[in-house]
Design a protein around this motif. Structure first.
Motif, short mmCIF file in Angstrom:
data_model
loop_
_atom_site.label_atom_id
_atom_site.label_comp_id
_atom_site.label_asym_id
_atom_site.label_seq_id
_atom_site.Cartn_x
_atom_site.Cartn_y
_atom_site.Cartn_z
N ALA A 7 -13.99 -1.38 -23.80
CA ALA A 7 -15.21 -1.79 -23.09
C ALA A 7 -15.03 -1.65 -21.58
O ALA A 7 -15.95 -1.19 -20.88
CB ALA A 7 -15.56 -3.23 -23.45
N ALA A 8 -13.87 -2.01 -21.05
CA ALA A 8 -13.62 -1.88 -19.62
C ALA A 8 -13.64 -0.42 -19.19
O ALA A 8 -14.20 -0.08 -18.14
CB ALA A 8 -12.27 -2.53 -19.27
N VAL A 9 -13.05 0.46 -19.99
CA VAL A 9 -13.04 1.89 -19.67
C VAL A 9 -14.47 2.44 -19.68
O VAL A 9 -14.85 3.22 -18.80
CB VAL A 9 -12.13 2.66 -20.65
CG1 VAL A 9 -12.31 4.17 -20.51
CG2 VAL A 9 -10.68 2.28 -20.42
N VAL A 10 -15.26 2.04 -20.64
CA VAL A 10 -16.65 2.51 -20.72
C VAL A 10 -17.45 2.03 -19.51
O VAL A 10 -18.22 2.79 -18.92
CB VAL A 10 -17.30 2.05 -22.05
CG1 VAL A 10 -18.80 2.27 -22.04
CG2 VAL A 10 -16.67 2.78 -23.22
N ILE A 11 -17.26 0.79 -19.11
CA ILE A 11 -17.98 0.25 -17.96
C ILE A 11 -17.57 0.96 -16.68
O ILE A 11 -18.42 1.34 -15.87
CB ILE A 11 -17.76 -1.28 -17.86
CG1 ILE A 11 -18.47 -1.97 -19.02
CG2 ILE A 11 -18.25 -1.82 -16.52
CD1 ILE A 11 -18.13 -3.44 -19.15
N VAL A 12 -16.28 1.17 -16.49
CA VAL A 12 -15.81 1.87 -15.29
C VAL A 12 -16.33 3.30 -15.28
O VAL A 12 -16.76 3.82 -14.24
CB VAL A 12 -14.27 1.83 -15.21
CG1 VAL A 12 -13.74 2.77 -14.14
CG2 VAL A 12 -13.80 0.41 -14.96
N ALA A 13 -16.33 3.98 -16.42
CA ALA A 13 -16.85 5.34 -16.49
C ALA A 13 -18.34 5.38 -16.18
O ALA A 13 -18.83 6.29 -15.48
CB ALA A 13 -16.58 5.93 -17.87
N VAL A 29 -20.06 3.22 -14.30
CA VAL A 29 -20.24 2.96 -12.88
C VAL A 29 -19.88 4.19 -12.07
O VAL A 29 -20.59 4.56 -11.12
CB VAL A 29 -19.40 1.72 -12.45
CG1 VAL A 29 -19.36 1.58 -10.93
CG2 VAL A 29 -19.96 0.47 -13.09
N ALA A 30 -18.80 4.86 -12.41
CA ALA A 30 -18.40 6.07 -11.69
C ALA A 30 -19.43 7.18 -11.86
O ALA A 30 -19.76 7.89 -10.92
CB ALA A 30 -17.03 6.54 -12.18
N TRP A 31 -19.96 7.31 -13.06
CA TRP A 31 -20.99 8.34 -13.32
C TRP A 31 -22.25 8.07 -12.50
O TRP A 31 -22.83 8.97 -11.92
CB TRP A 31 -21.30 8.38 -14.82
CG TRP A 31 -22.34 9.40 -15.17
CD1 TRP A 31 -22.19 10.74 -15.20
CD2 TRP A 31 -23.69 9.13 -15.56
NE1 TRP A 31 -23.35 11.34 -15.57
CE2 TRP A 31 -24.29 10.38 -15.80
CE3 TRP A 31 -24.43 7.97 -15.72
CZ2 TRP A 31 -25.62 10.48 -16.20
CZ3 TRP A 31 -25.74 8.10 -16.12
CH2 TRP A 31 -26.32 9.33 -16.35
N LEU A 32 -22.66 6.79 -12.45
CA LEU A 32 -23.84 6.43 -11.66
C LEU A 32 -23.59 6.62 -10.17
O LEU A 32 -24.50 6.99 -9.42
CB LEU A 32 -24.26 5.00 -11.96
CG LEU A 32 -24.90 4.77 -13.33
CD1 LEU A 32 -25.10 3.27 -13.55
CD2 LEU A 32 -26.21 5.51 -13.46
N ALA A 33 -22.39 6.35 -9.71
CA ALA A 33 -22.07 6.49 -8.29
C ALA A 33 -22.04 7.96 -7.86
O ALA A 33 -22.41 8.31 -6.74
CB ALA A 33 -20.73 5.84 -7.99
N LEU A 34 -21.60 8.84 -8.73
CA LEU A 34 -21.50 10.26 -8.41
C LEU A 34 -22.77 11.03 -8.72
O LEU A 34 -22.87 12.21 -8.37
CB LEU A 34 -20.32 10.88 -9.16
CG LEU A 34 -18.95 10.33 -8.80
CD1 LEU A 34 -17.87 10.92 -9.71
CD2 LEU A 34 -18.63 10.58 -7.34
N LYS A 35 -23.71 10.41 -9.34
CA LYS A 35 -24.95 11.08 -9.74
C LYS A 35 -25.86 11.37 -8.58
O LYS A 35 -26.00 10.80 -7.61
CB LYS A 35 -25.68 10.22 -10.78
CG LYS A 35 -26.88 10.89 -11.37
CD LYS A 35 -27.45 10.01 -12.46
CE LYS A 35 -28.73 10.62 -12.97
NZ LYS A 35 -29.36 9.81 -13.97
#
Length: 64
Positions: free
Chosen positions: A50-56, A58-64
């Motif tokens: 769950a932590a890996v999915v959340i971090v991924a 957030v990173a995807w939204l930040a780089l979008k």
């Protein structure tokens, strides 16, 4: 405090401390012995995933 007296004034056997202690002592041994080996490990794995999915996300939204 709980009312251990019934409507007729007889003591409620469910309110007996000795019976309660016997119930508490027997309960976790039967149910906990099966979950003790795999329960915490499964929870840890699910938490890490769950932590890996959340971090991924957030990173995807930040780089979008």
């Amino acid at each position: 405090m709980a009312n251990t007296q019934g409507p007729q004034g007889h003591q409620d056997p469910a309110g007996n401390t000795q019976m309660f202690r016997a119930f508490v002592d027997e309960g976790p041994q039967a149910a906990g012995s099966r979950q003790a080996s795999s329960g915490p490990r499964i929870g840890l794995i699910v938490g890490v995933i769950a932590a890996v999915v959340i971090v991924a996300a957030v990173a995807w939204l930040a780089l979008k």
